[in-house]
Design an enzyme around this catalytic site. Sequence first.
Site, PDB file in Angstrom:
ATOM      1  N   ASP A  11       0.860  -1.172   0.000  1.00  0.00           N
ATOM      2  CA  ASP A  11       0.000   0.000   0.000  1.00  0.00           C
ATOM      3  C   ASP A  11       0.903   1.230   0.000  1.00  0.00           C
ATOM      4  OD1 ASP A  11       0.936   0.264   2.622  1.00  0.00           O
ATOM      5  OD2 ASP A  11      -1.056   0.239   3.537  1.00  0.00           O
ATOM      6  N   HIS A  12       0.320   2.393   0.200  1.00  0.00           N
ATOM      7  CA  HIS A  12       1.083   3.643   0.176  1.00  0.00           C
ATOM      8  C   HIS A  12       2.158   3.690   1.269  1.00  0.00           C
ATOM      9  CE1 HIS A  12      -2.457   4.077   2.737  1.00  0.00           C
ATOM     10  NE2 HIS A  12      -1.733   4.894   3.479  1.00  0.00           N
ATOM     11  N   CYS A  68       2.733  -3.306   4.160  1.00  0.00           N
ATOM     12  CA  CYS A  68       1.898  -2.164   4.524  1.00  0.00           C
ATOM     13  C   CYS A  68       2.570  -1.513   5.737  1.00  0.00           C
ATOM     14  CB  CYS A  68       0.442  -2.564   4.786  1.00  0.00           C
ATOM     15  SG  CYS A  68       0.088  -3.488   6.284  1.00  0.00           S
ATOM     16  N   THR A  70       2.191  -1.715   9.109  1.00  0.00           N
ATOM     17  CA  THR A  70       2.603  -2.657  10.149  1.00  0.00           C
ATOM     18  C   THR A  70       2.739  -4.080   9.626  1.00  0.00           C
ATOM     19  OG1 THR A  70       0.324  -3.164  10.778  1.00  0.00           O
ATOM     20  CG2 THR A  70       1.412  -1.333  11.955  1.00  0.00           C
ATOM     21  N   HIS A 101       8.760 -24.488   8.385  1.00  0.00           N
ATOM     22  CA  HIS A 101       7.692 -25.177   9.091  1.00  0.00           C
ATOM     23  C   HIS A 101       6.306 -24.961   8.505  1.00  0.00           C
ATOM     24  CE1 HIS A 101      10.175 -25.455  13.078  1.00  0.00           C
ATOM     25  NE2 HIS A 101      10.830 -25.904  12.016  1.00  0.00           N
ATOM     26  N   HIS A 136       5.911 -31.489   9.351  1.00  0.00           N
ATOM     27  CA  HIS A 136       5.110 -30.279   9.158  1.00  0.00           C
ATOM     28  C   HIS A 136       4.040 -30.451   8.081  1.00  0.00           C
ATOM     29  CE1 HIS A 136       8.094 -28.403  11.670  1.00  0.00           C
ATOM     30  NE2 HIS A 136       9.053 -28.797  10.815  1.00  0.00           N
TER      31      HIS A 136
END
Length: 144
Positions: A11-12, A68, A70, A101, A136
């Site tokens: 995103d921006h 993004c 975060t 995993h 896994h």
Amino acid sequence: MTAETIAIASDHAGYDLKASLKEMLEGEGRTVLDLGADGRESVDYPDFADAIAAALKDGRAQRGVLICGTGIGISIAANRHRHVRAALCHDITTARLSRQHNDANVLVLGARTTGIEVARDCTATFLATPYEGGRHARRVAKLG
């Protein structure tokens, strides 16, 4: 070096980090599919998660990188798609383990929470690490 194509989108808030990682990947000779954003103007992160998911589903890319502010919102949006295993990573350990995993096929980074050098290291580790399978595989199979 494999012939796989790496899709990248943000995103921006992630635009500058995306541009830096794209330059790094292309400098390594990798094929990069840039799915936007194309600047710092406000956009909606789910659109870019959907674009990566579509590129993986139709075979235009084998793995992806999403960014993004975060990494939280875009990873939630990406993981709505059953064929996507997007892992929000903050260091090389989480990047490595997400591949070993969980067979993650999308690396997610937070541009406001992860420095450029750590983001580069995470990307390199994610792309270099194979899936272990074995014990896994049963769990990963339940994801899709």
